[in-house]
Write an enzyme that holds these catalytic residues in place. Structure first.
Site, PDB file in Angstrom:
ATOM      1  N   ARG A  36      -1.293  -9.088  12.923  1.00 16.02           N
ATOM      2  CA  ARG A  36      -1.850  -8.031  12.068  1.00 16.02           C
ATOM      3  C   ARG A  36      -2.671  -8.635  10.926  1.00 16.02           C
ATOM      4  NH1 ARG A  36       3.679  -5.308  10.963  1.00 16.02           N
ATOM      5  NH2 ARG A  36       2.628  -4.340   9.195  1.00 16.02           N
ATOM      6  N   ARG A  85      11.557  -5.533   4.778  1.00 11.69           N
ATOM      7  CA  ARG A  85      11.276  -4.093   4.627  1.00 11.69           C
ATOM      8  C   ARG A  85      12.172  -3.246   5.531  1.00 11.69           C
ATOM      9  NH1 ARG A  85       5.404  -2.110   5.377  1.00 11.69           N
ATOM     10  NH2 ARG A  85       5.565  -3.283   7.311  1.00 11.69           N
ATOM     11  N   LYS A 132       0.842  -1.213   0.000  1.00 10.11           N
ATOM     12  CA  LYS A 132       0.000   0.000   0.000  1.00 10.11           C
ATOM     13  C   LYS A 132       0.874   1.260   0.000  1.00 10.11           C
ATOM     14  CE  LYS A 132      -2.118  -1.067   3.845  1.00 10.11           C
ATOM     15  NZ  LYS A 132      -1.451  -2.355   4.133  1.00 10.11           N
TER      16      LYS A 132
HETATM   17  P1  AP5 Z   1       4.772  -1.647   1.867  1.00 10.18           P
HETATM   18  O1  AP5 Z   1       4.469  -0.768   0.715  1.00 10.18           O
HETATM   19  O2  AP5 Z   1       5.486  -1.067   3.042  1.00 10.18           O
HETATM   20  O3  AP5 Z   1       3.438  -2.425   2.347  1.00 10.18           O
HETATM   21  P2  AP5 Z   1       2.158  -1.905   3.133  1.00 10.18           P
HETATM   22  O4  AP5 Z   1       0.953  -2.531   2.498  1.00 10.18           O
HETATM   23  O5  AP5 Z   1       2.180  -0.419   3.243  1.00 10.18           O
HETATM   24  O6  AP5 Z   1       2.413  -2.627   4.520  1.00 10.18           O
HETATM   25  P3  AP5 Z   1       2.262  -2.085   6.019  1.00 10.18           P
HETATM   26  O7  AP5 Z   1       2.956  -3.084   6.908  1.00 10.18           O
HETATM   27  O8  AP5 Z   1       2.681  -0.650   6.101  1.00 10.18           O
HETATM   28  O9  AP5 Z   1       0.738  -2.222   6.226  1.00 10.18           O
HETATM   29  P4  AP5 Z   1      -0.020  -2.163   7.549  1.00 10.18           P
HETATM   30  O10 AP5 Z   1      -1.380  -1.912   7.061  1.00 10.18           O
HETATM   31  O11 AP5 Z   1       0.156  -3.349   8.422  1.00 10.18           O
HETATM   32  O12 AP5 Z   1       0.734  -0.993   8.368  1.00 10.18           O
HETATM   33  P5  AP5 Z   1       0.348   0.502   8.677  1.00 10.18           P
HETATM   34  O13 AP5 Z   1       1.594   1.278   8.734  1.00 10.18           O
HETATM   35  O14 AP5 Z   1      -0.760   0.966   7.815  1.00 10.18           O
HETATM   36  O15 AP5 Z   1       5.605  -2.897   1.283  1.00 10.18           O
HETATM   37  C1  AP5 Z   1       6.117  -3.901   2.151  1.00 10.18           C
HETATM   38  C2  AP5 Z   1       7.515  -4.332   1.662  1.00 10.18           C
HETATM   39  O16 AP5 Z   1       7.364  -4.984   0.398  1.00 10.18           O
HETATM   40  C3  AP5 Z   1       8.503  -3.178   1.432  1.00 10.18           C
HETATM   41  O17 AP5 Z   1       9.789  -3.582   1.830  1.00 10.18           O
HETATM   42  C4  AP5 Z   1       8.453  -2.936  -0.082  1.00 10.18           C
HETATM   43  O18 AP5 Z   1       9.712  -2.448  -0.564  1.00 10.18           O
HETATM   44  C5  AP5 Z   1       8.152  -4.330  -0.600  1.00 10.18           C
HETATM   45  N1  AP5 Z   1       7.324  -4.319  -1.806  1.00 10.18           N
HETATM   46  C6  AP5 Z   1       6.240  -3.530  -2.052  1.00 10.18           C
HETATM   47  N2  AP5 Z   1       5.719  -3.818  -3.264  1.00 10.18           N
HETATM   48  C7  AP5 Z   1       6.500  -4.811  -3.782  1.00 10.18           C
HETATM   49  C8  AP5 Z   1       6.483  -5.541  -5.012  1.00 10.18           C
HETATM   50  N3  AP5 Z   1       5.535  -5.316  -5.951  1.00 10.18           N
HETATM   51  N4  AP5 Z   1       7.431  -6.500  -5.201  1.00 10.18           N
HETATM   52  C9  AP5 Z   1       8.368  -6.738  -4.271  1.00 10.18           C
HETATM   53  N5  AP5 Z   1       8.464  -6.065  -3.088  1.00 10.18           N
HETATM   54  C10 AP5 Z   1       7.523  -5.132  -2.848  1.00 10.18           C
HETATM   55  O19 AP5 Z   1      -0.233   0.359  10.149  1.00 10.18           O
HETATM   56  C11 AP5 Z   1       0.624  -0.022  11.221  1.00 10.18           C
HETATM   57  C12 AP5 Z   1      -0.189  -0.122  12.489  1.00 10.18           C
HETATM   58  O20 AP5 Z   1      -0.746   1.181  12.798  1.00 10.18           O
HETATM   59  C13 AP5 Z   1      -1.388  -1.063  12.441  1.00 10.18           C
HETATM   60  O21 AP5 Z   1      -1.024  -2.404  12.715  1.00 10.18           O
HETATM   61  C14 AP5 Z   1      -2.255  -0.457  13.543  1.00 10.18           C
HETATM   62  O22 AP5 Z   1      -1.772  -0.814  14.810  1.00 10.18           O
HETATM   63  C15 AP5 Z   1      -2.041   1.042  13.362  1.00 10.18           C
HETATM   64  N6  AP5 Z   1      -3.024   1.633  12.431  1.00 10.18           N
HETATM   65  C16 AP5 Z   1      -2.777   2.145  11.197  1.00 10.18           C
HETATM   66  N7  AP5 Z   1      -3.912   2.570  10.628  1.00 10.18           N
HETATM   67  C17 AP5 Z   1      -4.903   2.314  11.530  1.00 10.18           C
HETATM   68  C18 AP5 Z   1      -6.306   2.497  11.515  1.00 10.18           C
HETATM   69  N8  AP5 Z   1      -6.947   3.017  10.448  1.00 10.18           N
HETATM   70  N9  AP5 Z   1      -7.007   2.090  12.603  1.00 10.18           N
HETATM   71  C19 AP5 Z   1      -6.399   1.583  13.685  1.00 10.18           C
HETATM   72  N10 AP5 Z   1      -5.069   1.360  13.756  1.00 10.18           N
HETATM   73  C20 AP5 Z   1      -4.333   1.716  12.681  1.00 10.18           C
HETATM   74 MG    MG Z   2       2.340   0.932   4.830  1.00 11.42          MG
END
Ligand code: AP5
Ligand code: MG
Length: 225
Positions: free
Chosen positions: A172, A127, A13
């Site tokens: 998660r 990552r 994402k």
């Molecule tokens: P990346 O782009 O970082 O993936 P992502 O989908 O953004 O993964 P996240 O772990 O950030 O998602 P998340 O939803 O768990 O975390 P968030 O920060 O939102 O890609 C991942 C890796 O893959 C990278 O190394 C990248 O280089 C690689 N990659 C990407 N595309 C690729 C491809 N095509 N091929 C190969 N490699 C690739 O949330 C974190 C925490 O915050 C949550 O757990 C929760 O506690 C809290 N939180 C956030 N939002 C809320 C909400 N709305 N409500 C309540 N709690 C929340």
């Molecule tokens: Mg993210």
């Protein structure tokens, strides 16, 4: 355009949101990034959020919705926005619907990134984020930095998120299946969802996303992976 990007942890994402937001000239709003900024700044909100994030759980809705209301009230969102990681449960989706209804608006599109869980675990394990700009995302195998531990884009120090340990990632993923998947159904009922495969090269996924938004591939020319 008002776009929502939904998908399991590690689907890509953040990686896609930076590129799509740049193409569409709209701000990228990630609740995860906003919380990490608060944690780094040592705010009370950051301390509260950290206990939930560290445990792989959702941050309580009152905090999360408040953060989004404050962010969407800023003038740069007038032309649209790309939400990454919000809404993440039905209460948040209903809160967002209410906020947008106030502007006689609703999301234009919801992109649902689909990827097998074993790939997610591999992506997250490798990552690295940049301490100077947390939207700079790399991967030790898929997009390794030229100098180990140093961000190619700005020279900042690369680090691993503390919620990226395998046990927390599994939690998660479970939270995603139980709490966030129903959000896709909520928007599916409004005919807004396009599901795209997040498998393959970053650029291929970007092309699929642009196609889904009706913004042809020519728009992606010149985008670096
Ligand atoms: P990346 O782009 O970082 O993936 P992502 O989908 O953004 O993964 P996240 O772990 O950030 O998602 P998340 O939803 O768990 O975390 P968030 O920060 O939102 O890609 C991942 C890796 O893959 C990278 O190394 C990248 O280089 C690689 N990659 C990407 N595309 C690729 C491809 N095509 N091929 C190969 N490699 C690739 O949330 C974190 C925490 O915050 C949550 O757990 C929760 O506690 C809290 N939180 C956030 N939002 C809320 C909400 N709305 N409500 C309540 N709690 C929340
Ligand atoms: Mg993210």
């Amino acid at each position: 355009m008002r776009i929502l990007l939904i998908g399991p942890p590690g689907a890509g994402k953040g990686t896609q949101a930076v590129r799509l937001a740049s193409h569409l000239s709209i701000p990228h709003v990630s609740t995860g990034d906003l919380f990490r900024e608060h944690i780094a700044a040592g705010t009370e909100l950051g301390r509260h959020a950290h206990t939930h994030i560290h445990a792989g759980l959702l941050v309580p809705d009152e905090l999360t919705i408040g953060v989004i209301e404050e962010r969407l009230a800023r003038p740069d969102t007038e032309r649209g926005f790309l939400l990454d990681g919000f809404p993440r449960n039905l209460a948040q989706a209903q809160a967002l619907d209410g906020m947008l209804a106030g502007f006689k608006s609703r999301p234009d599109a919801v992109l649902d990134l689909e990827i097998p869980e074993d790939q997610v675990v591999r992506r997250i394990a490798g990552r690295r984020l940049c301490r100077q700009d947390r939207t700079h995302i790399s991967h030790v195998d898929h997009s390794p930095p030229e100098v180990a531990g140093v961000c190619d884009l700005c020279g900042g120090e690369l680090y691993q998120r503390d919620d990226d340990r395998e046990a927390t990632v599994r939690k998660r993923l479970k939270v995603y299946r139980t709490r966030t998947a129903p959000v896709v159904d909520h928007y599916q009922a409004q005919g807004l969802v396009t599901t795209i495969s997040a498998h393959g090269q970053v650029q291929e996924v970007l092309h699929r996303a642009l196609d889904a938004l009706g913004r042809g591939r020519a728009d992606a020319a010149g985008t670096s992976t």
